[in-house]
Motif scaffolding. Sequence first.
Motif, mmCIF file in Angstrom:
data_model
loop_
_atom_site.group_PDB
_atom_site.id
_atom_site.type_symbol
_atom_site.label_atom_id
_atom_site.label_comp_id
_atom_site.label_asym_id
_atom_site.label_seq_id
_atom_site.Cartn_x
_atom_site.Cartn_y
_atom_site.Cartn_z
ATOM 1 N N GLY A 156 -5.653 12.397 -14.610
ATOM 2 C CA GLY A 156 -6.416 13.544 -13.430
ATOM 3 C C GLY A 156 -6.384 13.253 -11.970
ATOM 4 O O GLY A 156 -5.299 12.363 -11.801
ATOM 5 N N MET A 157 -7.530 13.290 -10.943
ATOM 6 C CA MET A 157 -6.990 12.781 -9.369
ATOM 7 C C MET A 157 -8.432 12.481 -9.063
ATOM 8 O O MET A 157 -9.941 12.161 -8.861
ATOM 9 C CB MET A 157 -7.557 14.726 -8.345
ATOM 10 N N THR A 158 -7.961 11.520 -8.032
ATOM 11 C CA THR A 158 -9.141 10.576 -7.434
ATOM 12 C C THR A 158 -9.014 11.703 -5.624
ATOM 13 O O THR A 158 -8.080 11.293 -5.180
ATOM 14 C CB THR A 158 -8.946 9.204 -7.227
ATOM 15 N N ILE A 159 -9.820 11.504 -5.472
ATOM 16 C CA ILE A 159 -10.120 11.663 -3.757
ATOM 17 C C ILE A 159 -11.132 9.869 -3.124
ATOM 18 O O ILE A 159 -12.198 9.549 -3.898
ATOM 19 C CB ILE A 159 -11.538 13.142 -3.557
ATOM 20 N N HIS A 160 -10.329 8.946 -2.709
ATOM 21 C CA HIS A 160 -11.233 8.041 -1.915
ATOM 22 C C HIS A 160 -10.521 7.848 -0.153
ATOM 23 O O HIS A 160 -9.697 8.446 0.196
ATOM 24 C CB HIS A 160 -10.084 7.401 -2.845
ATOM 25 N N GLN A 161 -11.486 6.841 0.371
ATOM 26 C CA GLN A 161 -10.886 6.525 1.176
ATOM 27 C C GLN A 161 -9.665 6.136 1.688
ATOM 28 O O GLN A 161 -9.070 5.580 0.706
ATOM 29 C CB GLN A 161 -12.079 5.582 1.672
ATOM 30 N N LEU A 162 -8.597 6.765 3.257
ATOM 31 C CA LEU A 162 -7.361 5.896 3.060
ATOM 32 C C LEU A 162 -7.479 4.590 3.493
ATOM 33 O O LEU A 162 -8.597 4.747 4.835
ATOM 34 C CB LEU A 162 -6.853 7.082 4.009
ATOM 35 N N THR A 163 -7.058 3.884 3.134
ATOM 36 C CA THR A 163 -6.658 2.149 3.575
ATOM 37 C C THR A 163 -5.345 1.517 3.692
ATOM 38 O O THR A 163 -4.341 2.380 3.100
ATOM 39 C CB THR A 163 -7.811 1.051 3.048
ATOM 40 N N SER A 164 -4.753 0.446 3.936
ATOM 41 C CA SER A 164 -3.585 0.211 4.193
ATOM 42 C C SER A 164 -3.026 0.125 2.978
ATOM 43 O O SER A 164 -1.695 -0.451 2.825
ATOM 44 C CB SER A 164 -3.599 -1.425 4.946
ATOM 45 N N LYS A 165 -4.276 -0.608 2.168
ATOM 46 C CA LYS A 165 -3.810 -0.939 0.440
ATOM 47 C C LYS A 165 -3.583 0.336 -0.304
ATOM 48 O O LYS A 165 -4.103 1.341 -0.034
ATOM 49 C CB LYS A 165 -4.468 -1.916 -0.403
ATOM 50 N N LEU A 166 -2.302 0.456 -0.950
ATOM 51 C CA LEU A 166 -1.892 2.048 -1.418
ATOM 52 C C LEU A 166 -3.196 2.372 -2.862
ATOM 53 O O LEU A 166 -3.314 1.467 -4.028
ATOM 54 C CB LEU A 166 -0.736 1.931 -2.450
ATOM 55 N N ASP A 167 -3.669 3.370 -2.949
ATOM 56 C CA ASP A 167 -4.647 4.712 -3.285
ATOM 57 C C ASP A 167 -5.526 3.244 -3.725
ATOM 58 O O ASP A 167 -6.305 2.841 -4.755
ATOM 59 C CB ASP A 167 -4.279 4.731 -4.561
ATOM 60 N N ALA A 168 -6.207 2.109 -3.022
ATOM 61 C CA ALA A 168 -6.765 1.406 -3.144
ATOM 62 C C ALA A 168 -8.334 1.405 -2.673
ATOM 63 O O ALA A 168 -9.130 0.755 -2.948
ATOM 64 C CB ALA A 168 -6.354 -0.254 -3.264
ATOM 65 N N GLY A 169 -8.609 2.522 -1.643
ATOM 66 C CA GLY A 169 -9.783 2.786 -0.809
ATOM 67 C C GLY A 169 -11.664 3.250 -1.812
ATOM 68 O O GLY A 169 -11.071 3.644 -2.861
ATOM 69 N N ASP A 170 -12.318 2.963 -1.087
ATOM 70 C CA ASP A 170 -13.630 3.488 -1.925
ATOM 71 C C ASP A 170 -13.482 4.911 -2.425
ATOM 72 O O ASP A 170 -13.145 5.491 -1.588
ATOM 73 C CB ASP A 170 -14.412 3.317 -1.410
ATOM 74 N N ILE A 171 -13.708 4.819 -3.434
ATOM 75 C CA ILE A 171 -14.014 6.045 -4.329
ATOM 76 C C ILE A 171 -15.342 7.395 -4.162
ATOM 77 O O ILE A 171 -16.263 6.936 -4.030
ATOM 78 C CB ILE A 171 -13.700 6.334 -5.441
ATOM 79 N N VAL A 172 -14.712 8.707 -3.715
ATOM 80 C CA VAL A 172 -15.591 9.543 -3.075
ATOM 81 C C VAL A 172 -15.704 10.483 -4.143
ATOM 82 O O VAL A 172 -16.875 10.783 -4.872
ATOM 83 C CB VAL A 172 -15.237 10.286 -2.286
#
Length: 270
Positions: A156-172
């Motif tokens: 599936g897919m994840t919409i998340h906040q952009l952060t400097s750490k890859l794919d680690a931002g808080d999830i929407v």
Amino acid sequence: MIKVVLLTGSHPRHFYVANQLIGLGCVVGHVVEQREAFMPQPPNGLEEQDRLNFMRHFADRDQAEHVFFAGNDMINQTVPTLKVSMQSLNGQQTMDWIQSLHADLLISYGVHKLSEHLLAAGPRDAWNIHGGLSPWYRGNTTLFWPFYMLKPNWAGMTIHQLTSKLDAGDIVHHSVPALEYGDGLHDVACKAVIQVAADLKKIVTTFELSEITYKKQKSAGKLYVSSDWQPQHLRVVYQLFNNDIVDHYLDGKLPKTEPSLINIFDKSFS
């Protein structure tokens, strides 16, 4: 409606999502990064079975994307567009251009890593569309690994906040497609893109940014890097299962463990 600046790659799946959002009238600008060739050549030195699997895998991907994303080989030209390379993606011209748009929200999909300087030049809110369910499948080829692990319902897919750490931002929000008999790996991957585009359209037309509730990723999950994937992994999908892993799952021949998904439309997550 939320004013969006988009940063996407140039493959049909990227243009599909872009065109869906542009059609809403919420996109005020679109940065397009020219991505690599869509049909890679098999590496030298492969055994014949692996060479054939490699060719089948990427030919099937190309065919699936042309079927599911027909008409999306071009971007909608009704919004201002800036075309960039990987080298110029985080350049001053891009930063100045994004800043001039005065958008409310930046959404990226299919571009290389964005610098902290570029993110600082854009709107306060910035989201990424990740092709994989975070935190369990972060990094690269993350719509492949659920099939290799015989867990197609985790694609599936994840919409998340952009952060400097890859794919680690808080999830929407998490998006998952409905699985149907006959679905191959690439069918599910394409359906996941279609689902996340539909969900994203609903999000930006339903909520104000101040209403969005973000959920922290509760575990580190797994970060897959490019070198984790080898052509030999394709033996599981194509030789052991002949790309019918979904059928085996729907028939109850594979364990049915379920991911704990975050759904912005489910009030229990508020």
